[in-house]
Design an enzyme around this catalytic site. Structure first.
Site, short mmCIF file in Angstrom:
data_model
loop_
_atom_site.label_atom_id
_atom_site.label_comp_id
_atom_site.label_asym_id
_atom_site.label_seq_id
_atom_site.Cartn_x
_atom_site.Cartn_y
_atom_site.Cartn_z
N LYS A 51 18.79 53.48 -15.98
CA LYS A 51 18.44 54.71 -16.72
C LYS A 51 19.41 54.92 -17.87
CE LYS A 51 19.83 59.01 -15.28
NZ LYS A 51 20.45 59.77 -16.37
N ASN A 52 20.71 54.82 -17.56
CA ASN A 52 21.71 55.15 -18.58
C ASN A 52 21.88 54.07 -19.64
OD1 ASN A 52 22.07 57.58 -17.38
ND2 ASN A 52 24.07 57.13 -16.46
N CYS A 105 24.96 72.91 -18.35
CA CYS A 105 24.35 71.98 -17.40
C CYS A 105 24.96 72.22 -16.04
CB CYS A 105 24.64 70.57 -17.90
SG CYS A 105 24.63 69.32 -16.67
N ARG A 131 30.01 70.43 -20.64
CA ARG A 131 29.69 69.20 -21.36
C ARG A 131 29.59 69.39 -22.89
NH1 ARG A 131 25.38 65.99 -17.62
NH2 ARG A 131 26.07 64.20 -18.80
N ASP A 144 28.99 59.34 -11.10
CA ASP A 144 27.58 59.39 -10.70
C ASP A 144 27.34 58.89 -9.27
OD1 ASP A 144 26.93 60.46 -13.12
OD2 ASP A 144 25.94 58.68 -13.92
N ARG A 156 14.17 62.55 -11.99
CA ARG A 156 14.74 62.29 -13.31
C ARG A 156 15.37 60.90 -13.35
NH1 ARG A 156 19.26 65.73 -14.71
NH2 ARG A 156 19.37 64.02 -16.16
C1 UD1 Z 1 27.03 59.65 -19.35
C2 UD1 Z 1 25.94 59.41 -18.34
C3 UD1 Z 1 26.17 60.26 -17.09
C4 UD1 Z 1 27.57 60.00 -16.55
C5 UD1 Z 1 28.63 60.17 -17.63
C6 UD1 Z 1 30.04 59.79 -17.18
C7 UD1 Z 1 23.99 58.85 -19.67
C8 UD1 Z 1 22.65 59.24 -20.17
N1 UD1 Z 1 24.65 59.75 -18.91
O1 UD1 Z 1 26.96 61.03 -19.72
O2 UD1 Z 1 25.21 59.93 -16.12
O3 UD1 Z 1 27.86 60.91 -15.51
O4 UD1 Z 1 28.28 59.34 -18.76
O5 UD1 Z 1 30.06 58.50 -16.69
O6 UD1 Z 1 24.46 57.76 -19.92
N2 UD1 Z 1 33.04 65.32 -23.27
C9 UD1 Z 1 33.67 66.15 -24.16
N3 UD1 Z 1 33.29 66.12 -25.47
C10 UD1 Z 1 32.28 65.30 -25.91
C11 UD1 Z 1 31.65 64.45 -24.98
C12 UD1 Z 1 32.06 64.48 -23.66
O7 UD1 Z 1 34.57 66.90 -23.80
O8 UD1 Z 1 31.97 65.31 -27.10
C13 UD1 Z 1 33.43 65.37 -21.83
C14 UD1 Z 1 32.28 65.84 -20.95
O9 UD1 Z 1 32.22 67.24 -20.90
C15 UD1 Z 1 32.63 65.23 -19.61
C16 UD1 Z 1 33.34 63.93 -20.00
O10 UD1 Z 1 33.70 64.06 -21.37
O11 UD1 Z 1 33.53 66.06 -18.92
C17 UD1 Z 1 32.46 62.69 -19.83
O12 UD1 Z 1 31.31 62.83 -20.63
P1 UD1 Z 1 30.56 61.58 -21.28
O13 UD1 Z 1 31.32 60.32 -20.98
O14 UD1 Z 1 30.28 61.90 -22.70
O15 UD1 Z 1 29.21 61.56 -20.46
P2 UD1 Z 1 27.72 61.56 -21.00
O16 UD1 Z 1 27.59 60.56 -22.09
O17 UD1 Z 1 27.27 62.94 -21.22
#
Ligand code: UD1
Length: 432
Positions: A24-25, A120, A125, A309, A401
């Site tokens: 999925k990811n 969320c 996030r 995850d 999902r």
């Molecule tokens: C992706 C995965 C999700 C997984 C996560 C961490 C997909 C579609 N989803 O989510 O299933 O749980 O990686 O392995 O691939 N953060 C910030 N600022 C930002 C972006 C992120 O502070 O601009 C923080 C987030 O709040 C969170 C952490 O960084 O606490 C990790 O987020 P991130 O690695 O970006 O996860 P996703 O890409 O949202």
């Protein structure tokens, strides 16, 4: 409103072989990045999931022609030359991964209006790292009326250091940089296998990316990206969930179509708790319960650390292990919402900030529970497989999902799971 529930008769050890679906990811960012080309993109191994359907709707709302054949797990995306740059907010807010169209739209159209993903269930996030990176490449981005409004006279390569190795920010920036003028160097990039898959996909379209899978990714911008055919990698989180279902149910199963390297942290922890883990083929692993499970401590981290995850599902296992385990969640601020449901089934868990202290118990017992998010739903389903008696799980839209026909596939291993109907959560006294 009527919604589906899963009614699980627990206590049956699972046996047999089960095949992992595509990731999925990996699928979602790759589908979003297809927008970087005008030509036909063929993707294989795309699982039939609600999130995939949502991404299809987002791409269609932008003017792309999309054809999904769920049985063949194949999707064809032809973005065409005239893309809209404003996906409907209601659609974008359904799924955080919709935000991954930001980089591709800026690069392709030079402007974008995209709803913020919003809060969320597992934490606030933010998207600051996405915005910081794209701004450094010459995009003017402003938040107005709950939307990111962006424009650029042309993206240019930049040296970008991510304060945190965010998966989504790495994907958005890497995708945008493929069409930027000059070279982008992305430092402290996320290392996840899904990043490498996205880079391989983009390179197959004609991009020039090197270093994906390391902390420094170099992207040399090109004029345009073309057609391609790509197979997405197997889903390491689904594979892990399936493996845990074998051990938690006291069974003995073989999980196929996996890349053991992606699962090193889980395999190490499974061995540490005392489960049987045997790599029987290069892409198949046998897992079984050894009878007694021992408590272990666990900390989630960005890849190659233990994946957040899989934290909820592993906690279900620890709820049944002998002794006291401590789980520390470092990736998300609020990812213990499965604890409430697990406690209803008899698990003994105390949450203190980023830590959960789990006192193992010999037995869980069936009860009505509600899934609050995708992986929490998976954790509850695994608990239900182990619990004595019947567990009814509501909120399974979350499970849909990210897992394709999971109840059907687990039933082939011997699980007894039926689909139920629930008039409203209130009837069971369960808030969502
Ligand atoms: C992706 C995965 C999700 C997984 C996560 C961490 C997909 C579609 N989803 O989510 O299933 O749980 O990686 O392995 O691939 N953060 C910030 N600022 C930002 C972006 C992120 O502070 O601009 C923080 C987030 O709040 C969170 C952490 O960084 O606490 C990790 O987020 P991130 O690695 O970006 O996860 P996703 O890409 O949202």
């Amino acid at each position: 409103m009527e919604s589906e529930t899963l009614i699980v008769q627990g206590g049956i050890p699972l046996r047999g072989r089960i095949r992992t679906k595509g990731s999925k990811n990996a699928s979602l960012p790759i589908m979003a990045a297809a927008l970087l080309s005008a030509e036909k993109i063929i993707l294989q191994g795309v699982p039939d999931l609600l999130d995939v359907q949502t991404m299809i709707a987002v791409l269609e709302s932008l003017g792309a022609a999309v054809r999904f054949r769920p049985r063949e797990e194949t999707i064809e995306i032809t973005p065409g030359s005239a893309l809209s740059c404003e996906p409907p907010p209601a659609l974008v807010q359904q799924m955080r991964a919709s935000f991954l169209v930001l980089g591709p739209l800026l690069a392709r159209c030079g402007k974008v209006r995209l709803s913020l993903p919003g809060g969320c269930a597992i934490g606030s996030r933010p998207v600051n790292l996405h915005l910081k990176g794209l701004s450094a490449m010459g995009a003017n981005l402003e938040v107005r009326g709950g939307c990111i409004e962006g424009e650029t006279g042309g993206l240019r390569g930049a040296r970008i250091y991510l304060d945190y190795p965010s998966v989504g920010a790495t994907e958005n920036i890497m995708a945008a940089a493929t069409l930027a003028r000059g070279t982008t160097i992305l430092e402290n990039a996320a290392l996840e296998p899904e990043i490498v898959d996205l880079a391989n996909f983009l390179n197959s379209m004609g991009a020039k990316i090197s270093g994906a899978g390391t902390t420094t990714i170099r992207i040399d911008g090109v004029e345009a990206l073309g057609a391609t055919k790509h197979t997405v990698i197997p889903d390491r989180i689904e594979a892990g969930t399936l493996m845990l279902s074998g051990v938690i149910s006291g069974g003995d199963i073989i999980v196929e179509n996996i890349v053991p390297d992606y699962l090193k942290p889980l395999l190490a922890k499974l061995r540490e708790v005392g489960a049987v883990v045997e790599e029987i083929e290069p892409t198949a692993i046998r897992v079984a319960s050894s009878g007694t499970l021992k408590a272990v401590d666990l900390k989630t981290l960005p890849y190659p650390g233990f994946p957040t995850d899989l934290q909820p599902q592993f906690m279900t296992l620890l709820a049944l292990a002998e002794g006291t385990s401590i789980v520390t969640e470092t990736v998300f601020e609020n990812r213990f919402r499965h604890v409430e449901g697990l406690s209803r089934l008899g698990a003994q868990i105390k949450v203190e900030g980023h830590h959960a202290i789990i006192q193992g118990t010999r037995m869980l017992t069936g009860a009505p529970v509600c899934a609050s998010d995708l992986r929490a739903g998976a954790a509850l389903l695994l608990a239900a497989l182990a619990a004595e008696g019947v567990t009814e799980i509501s909120g399974i839209v979350h499970l849909r999902r990210g897992y394709s026909r999971l109840e059907e596939r687990l039933s082939r291993l011997g699980a007894r799971i039926e689909i139920g109907r629930q008039v409203s959560d209130r009837a069971l006294g369960l808030g969502s």
